[in-house]
Design an enzyme around this catalytic site. Sequence first.
Site, PDB file in Angstrom:
ATOM      1  CE  LYS A 186       5.946 -20.230  16.914  1.00  0.00           C
ATOM      2  NZ  LYS A 186       6.417 -21.830  17.723  1.00  0.00           N
ATOM      3  CD  GLU A 262      11.077 -25.765   2.288  1.00  0.00           C
ATOM      4  OE1 GLU A 262      10.485 -26.802   2.354  1.00  0.00           O
ATOM      5  OE2 GLU A 262      12.065 -25.597   3.254  1.00  0.00           O
ATOM      6  CB  CYS A 296      12.320 -29.920   3.722  1.00  0.00           C
ATOM      7  SG  CYS A 296      13.480 -28.370   3.349  1.00  0.00           S
TER       8      CYS A 296
END
Length: 491
Positions: A186, A262, A296
Amino acid sequence: MSLQSTLENNVKALDCKHFINGQYLTSQSEKTFHNINPATQEVLGQVCEGGKEEIDLAVGAARRALNGTWKKMTSNDRINVIRRIGDIILERKDELARLESLDTGKPYWLSSTIDIPRAAYNFHFFADYLRGLGTEAYQTDDVAINYSVRRPVGVVGLINPWNLPLLLLTWKLAPCLAAGNTAVIKPAELTPMTATLLGEICRDAGVPDGVVNIVHGFGPDSAGSALTEHPDVDAISFTGETTTGKVIMSAAAKSLKKLSYELGGKNPNIIFADSDLDEVIETTVKSSFINQGEVCLCGSRIYVERTVYEEFLQKFVAKTKQLVVGDPFDPKTKVGALIGEEHYERVTSFIQLAKEEGGQILAGGKRPEGLDKGYFLEPTIITGLDRNCRVVREEIFGPVVTVIPFDLEEEVIAQANDTHYGLSASIWTNDLRRAHRVAGQIEAGIVWVNTWFLRDLRTPFGGMKQSGIGREGGMHSFEFYSELTNICIKL
């Protein structure tokens, strides 16, 4: 040349369909949504909006493929197929890089030198790693021999973010396939194009039908929730925002799916006075603002020893103001567009909040002059904030950093750890003992010393606290994507 004409001369966008059982399909509901170019705010194309029906089809195809041709392949044949995926990605590098920059707004030079080559390397690395993969064996005197055999987890759902779309997708898909699993992907709804093309690449590389499936859509009440709740999905690997991770965990709990996360980060960058300040500045500009700060691992909390604080600020601000913001396809551009309107509004709201909390904006903080369209924001440096301010504590995920002075080693360690995140950190010092001493006390999954974003794919990658669950990389990826059975033979 205008921004729009530059884009027209460089790329052709894709309409994005689902890729299920080796075929591109539209949604049964016929629903679609717009794919928006963040640099121009114009529609790139249409994306099919999937839901439960498409996820059911994809999971069914993945389950059949799991026990079909894919299972019967030798490990050497599987290695060759996985390596071939990487080869084709490199052959189509320019096309993929252009699509990635259209979707994300990031500079084309970044897509073509980092995102796409690393996506190819992910497949090459895990194919090579599979060749040397072994398991355990133990002999209990002359009584018994125990040995372990490794098998696939099964059907794995891969849910991917929009900041590094193909790079992070392949970071999951490569070890997933190497371990013998099948996948239902997805992609992020904001960046669907390179994932769509990856279906064709996998098919051309010889991946059997049904092994890799891609369903576009949204999260709640859409493809995302249908995937995480599906009873025939054995594991979910998710990279993204922490709040979404909590929702997925709740959904996955119903069938006790295996999870790998994560998540977010608010990473400290600790700069001691004995470091090489010019080297520090060069890397800190990258760790703060590369990919528009939408990474991130970006060091968004910068702590500087007070004796070099003013010198650091002077040099850091000067370097930051030199960064060119604009057209992703202009070679001079260093900072592109933020991903979309909602995110742009969120990031700029933090800048306004910083002003209300007493912060000083030393650089940036506004839209660049001459860029009236697109979600562009100047790289922003903020000082004068208390450690308890929201701007210091919450993940912004944009080109916005705070700089705070410190006096004592113990003080900065406490501040660095004063967060519910624990993904990464950078430490700058030429004192060897201090480097080991401080690194060992930082609560983060990755600590870099005198560098940033230097990766060896064999090493564990992941976060502590609310930055993640589990580790990826090398053997750590195979631990998630496979199950071990111990076999005990009595002699």
